[in-house]
Scaffold this active site. Structure first.
Site, PDB file in Angstrom:
ATOM      1  N   HIS A 258       1.001  -1.169  -0.012  1.00  0.00           N
ATOM      2  CA  HIS A 258       0.098   0.041  -0.022  1.00  0.00           C
ATOM      3  C   HIS A 258       0.604   1.201  -0.174  1.00  0.00           C
ATOM      4  CE1 HIS A 258      -3.085   2.851   1.099  1.00  0.00           C
ATOM      5  NE2 HIS A 258      -3.943   1.839   0.712  1.00  0.00           N
ATOM      6  N   ASP A 308      -7.796  -5.084   0.018  1.00  0.00           N
ATOM      7  CA  ASP A 308      -8.388  -5.850  -1.183  1.00  0.00           C
ATOM      8  C   ASP A 308      -8.286  -7.444  -1.236  1.00  0.00           C
ATOM      9  OD1 ASP A 308      -9.590  -4.127  -2.623  1.00  0.00           O
ATOM     10  OD2 ASP A 308      -7.658  -3.513  -3.878  1.00  0.00           O
TER      11      ASP A 308
HETATM   12  N1  ACO Z   1       3.825  -7.750  -4.567  1.00  0.00           N
HETATM   13  C1  ACO Z   1       5.163  -7.556  -4.985  1.00  0.00           C
HETATM   14  N2  ACO Z   1       6.080  -6.677  -4.544  1.00  0.00           N
HETATM   15  C2  ACO Z   1       5.217  -5.540  -4.277  1.00  0.00           C
HETATM   16  C3  ACO Z   1       4.148  -5.375  -4.426  1.00  0.00           C
HETATM   17  C4  ACO Z   1       3.385  -6.537  -4.159  1.00  0.00           C
HETATM   18  N3  ACO Z   1       1.905  -6.435  -4.352  1.00  0.00           N
HETATM   19  N4  ACO Z   1       3.514  -4.154  -4.081  1.00  0.00           N
HETATM   20  C5  ACO Z   1       4.865  -3.558  -3.896  1.00  0.00           C
HETATM   21  N5  ACO Z   1       5.943  -4.333  -4.100  1.00  0.00           N
HETATM   22  C6  ACO Z   1       7.017  -3.974  -4.300  1.00  0.00           C
HETATM   23  C7  ACO Z   1       7.803  -3.358  -5.539  1.00  0.00           C
HETATM   24  O1  ACO Z   1       7.955  -4.312  -6.280  1.00  0.00           O
HETATM   25  C8  ACO Z   1       8.827  -2.170  -5.124  1.00  0.00           C
HETATM   26  O2  ACO Z   1       9.991  -3.106  -4.882  1.00  0.00           O
HETATM   27  P1  ACO Z   1      11.509  -2.449  -5.201  1.00  0.00           P
HETATM   28  O3  ACO Z   1      11.464  -1.513  -4.310  1.00  0.00           O
HETATM   29  O4  ACO Z   1      12.323  -3.492  -4.903  1.00  0.00           O
HETATM   30  O5  ACO Z   1      11.305  -2.104  -6.740  1.00  0.00           O
HETATM   31  C9  ACO Z   1       8.205  -1.795  -3.702  1.00  0.00           C
HETATM   32  O6  ACO Z   1       7.760  -2.973  -3.184  1.00  0.00           O
HETATM   33  C10 ACO Z   1       7.703  -0.541  -3.592  1.00  0.00           C
HETATM   34  O7  ACO Z   1       6.623  -0.676  -4.727  1.00  0.00           O
HETATM   35  P2  ACO Z   1       5.859   0.424  -5.401  1.00  0.00           P
HETATM   36  O8  ACO Z   1       5.385   0.006  -6.556  1.00  0.00           O
HETATM   37  O9  ACO Z   1       6.785   1.607  -5.679  1.00  0.00           O
HETATM   38  O10 ACO Z   1       5.022   1.136  -4.306  1.00  0.00           O
HETATM   39  P3  ACO Z   1       3.767   2.040  -4.667  1.00  0.00           P
HETATM   40  O11 ACO Z   1       3.464   2.950  -3.112  1.00  0.00           O
HETATM   41  O12 ACO Z   1       3.994   3.100  -5.795  1.00  0.00           O
HETATM   42  O13 ACO Z   1       2.330   1.233  -4.870  1.00  0.00           O
HETATM   43  C11 ACO Z   1       0.757  -0.307  -4.729  1.00  0.00           C
HETATM   44  C12 ACO Z   1       1.555   0.718  -4.130  1.00  0.00           C
HETATM   45  C13 ACO Z   1       0.273   0.082  -6.324  1.00  0.00           C
HETATM   46  C14 ACO Z   1      -0.696  -0.655  -3.969  1.00  0.00           C
HETATM   47  C15 ACO Z   1       1.411  -1.537  -4.948  1.00  0.00           C
HETATM   48  O14 ACO Z   1       1.922  -2.077  -3.372  1.00  0.00           O
HETATM   49  C16 ACO Z   1       0.975  -2.824  -5.560  1.00  0.00           C
HETATM   50  O15 ACO Z   1       0.948  -2.660  -6.924  1.00  0.00           O
HETATM   51  N6  ACO Z   1       0.162  -3.834  -5.002  1.00  0.00           N
HETATM   52  C17 ACO Z   1      -0.552  -4.562  -5.658  1.00  0.00           C
HETATM   53  C18 ACO Z   1      -1.855  -4.023  -6.095  1.00  0.00           C
HETATM   54  C19 ACO Z   1      -2.891  -3.840  -5.360  1.00  0.00           C
HETATM   55  O16 ACO Z   1      -3.150  -4.715  -4.098  1.00  0.00           O
HETATM   56  N7  ACO Z   1      -3.520  -2.794  -5.275  1.00  0.00           N
HETATM   57  C20 ACO Z   1      -4.528  -2.367  -4.147  1.00  0.00           C
HETATM   58  C21 ACO Z   1      -4.067  -1.275  -3.510  1.00  0.00           C
HETATM   59  S1  ACO Z   1      -5.350  -0.757  -2.050  1.00  0.00           S
HETATM   60  C22 ACO Z   1      -6.519  -0.168  -2.876  1.00  0.00           C
HETATM   61  O17 ACO Z   1      -6.110   0.591  -3.802  1.00  0.00           O
HETATM   62  C23 ACO Z   1      -7.954  -0.345  -2.543  1.00  0.00           C
END
Ligand code: ACO
Length: 371
Positions: A258, A308
Site C-alpha cells: 500500500h 483488497d
Molecule cells: N507484490 C510484490 N512486490 C510489491 C508489491 C506486491 N503486491 N507491492 C509493492 N511491491 C514492491 C515493488 O516491487 C517495489 O519493490 P522495489 O523497491 O524492490 O522495486 C516496492 O515494493 C515498492 O513498490 P511501489 O510500486 O513503488 O509502491 P507504490 O506505493 O507505488 O504502490 C501499490 C502501491 C500500487 C498498492 C503496490 O503495492 C501494488 O502494486 N500492490 C498490488 C496491487 C494492489 O493490491 N492494489 C490495491 C491497493 S489498495 C487499494 O487501492 C484499495
C-alpha cells in the site's frame, strides 16, 4: 523543479472526512476509528456520518433511509440501453457507462448548488447497487429484480442479485465491507473525482472519472485479481510454490502492499477476522498461507495485506460474483467520492499541477518531403 513520481507524500487538500496513519495502521471517519463503526453501524449511518459530519439520530436516519429508498429504482431508458450493452462487458465498464447515462437523464445534472449536489449524491448511492444487480441479471438473460422495500442497503444489493433474501452472515459481511471501504483519504479515484469537479464539472462526470480510476488493478481492481489468484492456487499446500514463482518472475501479489500503510492495513485486519468466521473457509485458508509466504519473502520491505486481499474471500463467501467485487467497492466508495466532491465544491481551486519538460527544444521545421 523536483518531481514526486506518483505524487507520493504530496498533500493536495484539507479534509474533515477521514484520517489515515500509515505507520500505526489507523483509519478514522469524521473522528470515529473504523473499529467503532464496523459491526455496529449500518452502511446508511456511515454514509450519513460522512456526508453530514455526525451520526444520525433515529428520526434523521429514518428520513435518510426513506429518501434513499425513493431513489433506488432506475429510470426506464437506462434499463433499456443496458439491455443493448454487449453481454461480455466487464461490470465496471457497465457501471461507468450507466452512471454517465444517469447524468444525461437527470435534469439537475448541471445544477451545482450544494442542495442539488447532495440530492445527486444520494441518487448515485441509491442507484449504483441497482445498476450492478440489474447488469448481473441482464447478462444472464434474467429480468432485473426491483429494489426490496424493506431491506437495508447491503441486504437489498444481495437480494437484487438473486431474488433471494440473503442470509444474515452474508448481509453482515457485505455491510461491514461497505463500511470499511467508504472513504480513504486522497486515494487515486477520490483524487480523480476532486480533479474533475475542481474544473466545476458536474458530479456525474466526476463519479465517472472515479469509477474509471478505481477499475485499475493497482487500485480497486486488485480484489478481483486477488480472488482469481486464490482460485488458481486452489489449496493451501500449493500457495508457497505459487507465491515464490510470482516473486521470482518479479510479478506483484495482488492485494499486497500500500502507498500509505507501512504496517497492517486496519481494514484488512477486520476483514481477515470476518473471513475466518465465514462458513466457507477454504479461500481464507489459502489466503492465510499466501500472506505467510509473502511476509516471509518480503521481510523488511514493509509490505502487508491491503484491504483488497481479505475482502476477496469475504465477498466470495458472501456469494458476490468475482467480477462484481470492484463494482461492490464502488457501491461503497461512491459515498466517499461524493463527500470529497462536496468538500471540493465548498472550497474550490482548480487542481492543476505542473510537469517537468524533459524533451528536446529549438528544433527546426522540416518539410514533410524531407522527413
Ligand atoms: N507484490 C510484490 N512486490 C510489491 C508489491 C506486491 N503486491 N507491492 C509493492 N511491491 C514492491 C515493488 O516491487 C517495489 O519493490 P522495489 O523497491 O524492490 O522495486 C516496492 O515494493 C515498492 O513498490 P511501489 O510500486 O513503488 O509502491 P507504490 O506505493 O507505488 O504502490 C501499490 C502501491 C500500487 C498498492 C503496490 O503495492 C501494488 O502494486 N500492490 C498490488 C496491487 C494492489 O493490491 N492494489 C490495491 C491497493 S489498495 C487499494 O487501492 C484499495
Amino acid at each position: 523543479m523536483s518531481v514526486e513520481k506518483g505524487l507520493a507524500g504530496i498533500v493536495v487538500a484539507q479534509t474533515e472526512l477521514s484520517f489515515i496513519d500509515g505507520q500505526e495502521g489507523v483509519l478514522i471517519y469524521r473522528g470515529y476509528p473504523i473499529e467503532e463503526l464496523a459491526g455496529r453501524a449500518s452502511f446508511e449511518e456511515v454514509a450519513y456520518l460522512l456526508w453530514y459530519g455526525l451520526l444520525p439520530n433515529r428520526s434523521q436516519l429514518d428520513q435518510f433511509v426513506q429518501q434513499l429508498k425513493a431513489e433506488q429504482t432506475l429510470p426506464g431508458p437506462l434499463l433499456e440501453v443496458m439491455r443493448h450493452y454487449p453481454r461480455s462487458t466487464h461490470p465496471m465498464a457497465v457501471l461507468r457507462t450507466a452512471v454517465s447515462t444517469l447524468g444525461m437523464l437527470d435534469e439537475e445534472a448541471d445544477t451545482t448548488d450544494e442542495a442539488a449536489n447532495r440530492r445527486k449524491a444520494l441518487r448515485l448511492m441509491a442507484k449504483m447497487p441497482t445498476i450492478i444487480a440489474a447488469w448481473e441479471r441482464i447478462r444472464n438473460d434474467q429480468e432485473p429484480i426491483p429494489p426490496h422495500e424493506e431491506l437495508g442497503h447491503a441486504a437489498n444489493y444481495l437480494y437484487m442479485l438473486t431474488g433471494q433474501a440473503p442470509d444474515e452472515a452474508a448481509t453482515r459481511a457485505v455491510e461491514t465491507y461497505l463500511i470499511l471501504l467508504a472513504d480513504h483519504g486522497m486515494n487515486a479515484s477520490t483524487f480523480a473525482c476532486r480533479v474533475a469537479v475542481s474544473t466545476l464539472a458536474d458530479i456525474y462526470s466526476a463519479v465517472v472519472a472515479g469509477i474509471g480510476t478505481l477499475k485499475g488493478p493497482l487500485h480497486g481492481g486488485a480484489n478481483e485479481r486477488a480472488m482469481q489468484m486464490l482460485l488458481e492456487i486452489g489449496s493451501p499446500e500449493r500457495a508457497e510454490a505459487y507465491v515464490l514463482d510470482l516473486l521470482a518472475r518479479k510479478e506483484r501479489v495482488m492485494g499486497m502492499g500500500h502507498r500509505v500503510y507501512k504496517t497492517q492495513d486496519p481494514r484488512a485486519r477486520i476483514l481477515k477476522g470476518l473471513a475466518a468466521r465465514m462458513s466457507d473457509r477454504r479461500w481464507y485458508d489459502i489466503a492465510l498461507e499466501v500472506e505467510r509466504v509473502f511476509l516471509r519473502e518480503m521481510v523488511g520491505k514493509r509490505l502487508y495485506p491491503n484491504v483488497d486481499f481479505y475482502s476477496a474471500p469475504v465477498l466470495y463467501a458472501a456469494g458476490v460474483p468475482i467480477d462484481l467485487f470492484t463494482p461492490t467497492f464502488a457501491i461503497s466508495r461512491v459515498v466517499g467520492w461524493t463527500a470529497h466532491i462536496l468538500e471540493q465544491y465548498a472550497d474550490n481551486r482548480l487542481i492543476r499541477p505542473r510537469a517537468e519538460y524533459v524533451g528536446p527544444k529549438g528544433l527546426k521545421w522540416v518539410p514533410i518531403e524531407a522527413r
